[in-house]
Motif scaffolding. Structure first.
Motif, short mmCIF file in Angstrom:
data_model
loop_
_atom_site.label_atom_id
_atom_site.label_comp_id
_atom_site.label_asym_id
_atom_site.label_seq_id
_atom_site.Cartn_x
_atom_site.Cartn_y
_atom_site.Cartn_z
N GLY A 264 -9.39 1.17 -33.40
CA GLY A 264 -10.27 0.62 -34.41
C GLY A 264 -11.20 -0.45 -33.86
N LEU A 265 -10.84 -1.02 -32.71
CA LEU A 265 -11.68 -2.06 -32.10
C LEU A 265 -11.37 -2.08 -30.61
CD1 LEU A 265 -13.66 -4.43 -32.70
CD2 LEU A 265 -11.67 -5.93 -32.80
N GLN A 266 -12.41 -2.13 -29.80
CA GLN A 266 -12.20 -2.16 -28.36
C GLN A 266 -13.37 -2.87 -27.69
OE1 GLN A 266 -12.06 1.82 -26.80
NE2 GLN A 266 -13.87 2.50 -27.95
N GLY A 267 -13.10 -3.40 -26.52
CA GLY A 267 -14.12 -4.12 -25.78
C GLY A 267 -13.52 -5.20 -24.90
N ASP A 268 -14.35 -6.19 -24.56
CA ASP A 268 -13.96 -7.22 -23.60
C ASP A 268 -13.92 -8.59 -24.26
OD1 ASP A 268 -13.91 -5.30 -21.63
OD2 ASP A 268 -16.01 -5.65 -21.05
N LEU A 269 -12.91 -9.37 -23.85
CA LEU A 269 -12.85 -10.79 -24.18
C LEU A 269 -13.27 -11.56 -22.94
CD1 LEU A 269 -9.38 -10.93 -26.00
CD2 LEU A 269 -11.64 -10.65 -27.02
N ALA B 92 -4.08 -3.77 -23.39
CA ALA B 92 -4.78 -4.95 -22.88
C ALA B 92 -4.66 -4.95 -21.36
CB ALA B 92 -4.20 -6.23 -23.46
N ASP B 93 -5.76 -5.32 -20.69
CA ASP B 93 -5.78 -5.39 -19.23
C ASP B 93 -6.81 -6.44 -18.85
OD1 ASP B 93 -5.22 -4.92 -16.64
OD2 ASP B 93 -6.14 -2.93 -16.53
N GLY B 94 -6.68 -7.03 -17.67
CA GLY B 94 -7.64 -8.07 -17.31
C GLY B 94 -7.67 -8.33 -15.82
N TRP B 95 -8.73 -9.00 -15.43
CA TRP B 95 -8.88 -9.38 -14.02
C TRP B 95 -9.84 -10.55 -13.95
CZ3 TRP B 95 -10.87 -5.20 -16.45
CH2 TRP B 95 -12.26 -5.08 -16.50
N THR B 96 -9.83 -11.21 -12.79
CA THR B 96 -10.74 -12.33 -12.56
C THR B 96 -12.12 -11.81 -12.22
OG1 THR B 96 -8.96 -13.72 -11.73
CG2 THR B 96 -11.18 -14.38 -11.14
N GLN B 97 -13.12 -12.26 -12.95
CA GLN B 97 -14.46 -11.76 -12.73
C GLN B 97 -15.20 -12.58 -11.66
OE1 GLN B 97 -16.93 -11.83 -16.17
NE2 GLN B 97 -18.54 -10.58 -15.25
N SER B 98 -15.16 -13.90 -11.77
CA SER B 98 -15.89 -14.73 -10.81
C SER B 98 -15.38 -16.16 -10.86
CB SER B 98 -17.40 -14.70 -11.10
OG SER B 98 -17.65 -15.26 -12.39
N PHE B 99 -15.80 -16.91 -9.85
CA PHE B 99 -15.50 -18.34 -9.80
C PHE B 99 -16.81 -19.07 -9.60
CE2 PHE B 99 -14.45 -22.29 -7.58
CZ PHE B 99 -13.47 -22.78 -8.42
N GLU B 100 -17.24 -19.77 -10.64
CA GLU B 100 -18.53 -20.46 -10.60
C GLU B 100 -18.37 -21.86 -11.18
OE1 GLU B 100 -21.29 -18.13 -12.77
OE2 GLU B 100 -21.15 -16.35 -11.47
N VAL C 31 -10.90 -9.79 -20.18
CA VAL C 31 -9.71 -9.10 -20.69
C VAL C 31 -10.20 -7.94 -21.55
CG1 VAL C 31 -7.63 -9.26 -22.08
CG2 VAL C 31 -8.33 -11.20 -20.66
N ARG C 32 -9.85 -6.76 -21.14
CA ARG C 32 -10.25 -5.57 -21.91
C ARG C 32 -9.13 -5.22 -22.88
NH1 ARG C 32 -13.65 -1.37 -18.86
NH2 ARG C 32 -15.07 -3.09 -19.34
#
Length: 215
Positions: free
Chosen positions: A149-154, A180-188, A196-197
């Motif tokens: 019913g709902l999907q996407g990224d946090l 739910a799944d996730g990973w580190t995108q960047s360090f800025e 988090v998907r």
């Protein structure tokens, strides 16, 4: 002394009668009698036919009156029905529009409770940077908990990469979360940015417009 005869005297039956009327006259009289009988039979037959005809005519007239009354009633109903046609057209249009709105708004989502659930799952030091979520489709089966019913990224910021594993477990434990799944995108700028998907079932739909067309 005189003697009387013992033989009885013959008794006569009366004077003889002879029919002297000609045979033609007798036959004419018989034919006249027969003719009168046939006249009476014919008259009686005509009388019976007249009575039966009058009865049949009366029944036919009564049936015709009932038929005329029913035809008049039918015409009146058809006239009333024709008068209701605009109302029926408007009702049909209203039903179509309601059905359309029910389909269009079938994926209406109460966003505030969903985001509040995700927020409560965040550990200290990790914050929402944004989200990119989209509704799923309408219910195709019988179980809303089995369809997306709902999907996407946090999009999250702060925290530490080591926070991701417990965060993913916390999000998966939330009501209505399918995955739910996730990973580190960047360090800025001295801060981690995480993605988090997530996928939630259709229990997130409000159902505010569901079933309106049934009313």
């Amino acid at each position: 002394m005189a003697l009387r005869s013992a033989t009885p005297a013959m008794a006569l039956g009366g004077a003889p009668r002879v029919n002297l009327m000609p045979r033609a006259a007798i036959e004419r009289r018989q034919r006249a009698t027969l003719l009168r009988q046939w006249v009476w039979v014919l008259a009686a037959t005509l009388l019976v036919i007249a009575v039966v005809s009058a009865g049949a005519y009366t029944l036919q007239a009564a049936a015709q009156q009932r038929l005329d009354a029913e035809n008049a009633r039918t015409s009146g109903l058809l006239t009333e029905l024709a008068g209701l046609q605009p109302v029926r057209t408007k009702l049909a249009l209203q039903t179509d529009l309601t059905d359309f709105r029910s389909r269009a708004m079938g994926t209406d989502i109460a966003w505030a409770p969903v985001i509040a659930e995700f927020t409560r799952a965040l550990p200290d030091g990790l914050f929402f940077e944004g989200w990119d979520l989209s509704p799923g489709g309408l219910l195709q089966g019988d179980d809303p908990a089995a369809e997306i019913g709902l999907q996407g990224d946090l999009l999250l910021t702060g925290g530490d990469p080591r926070d991701m594993a417990p965060l993913i477990r916390s999000i998966r434990a939330l009501p209505g979360v399918l995955d739910a799944d996730g990973w580190t995108q960047s360090f800025e700028e001295n801060s981690y940015h995480h993605v988090v998907r997530v996928a939630l079932d259709q229990s997130v739909y409000t159902g505010a417009f569901a079933g309106e067309s049934d009313g």
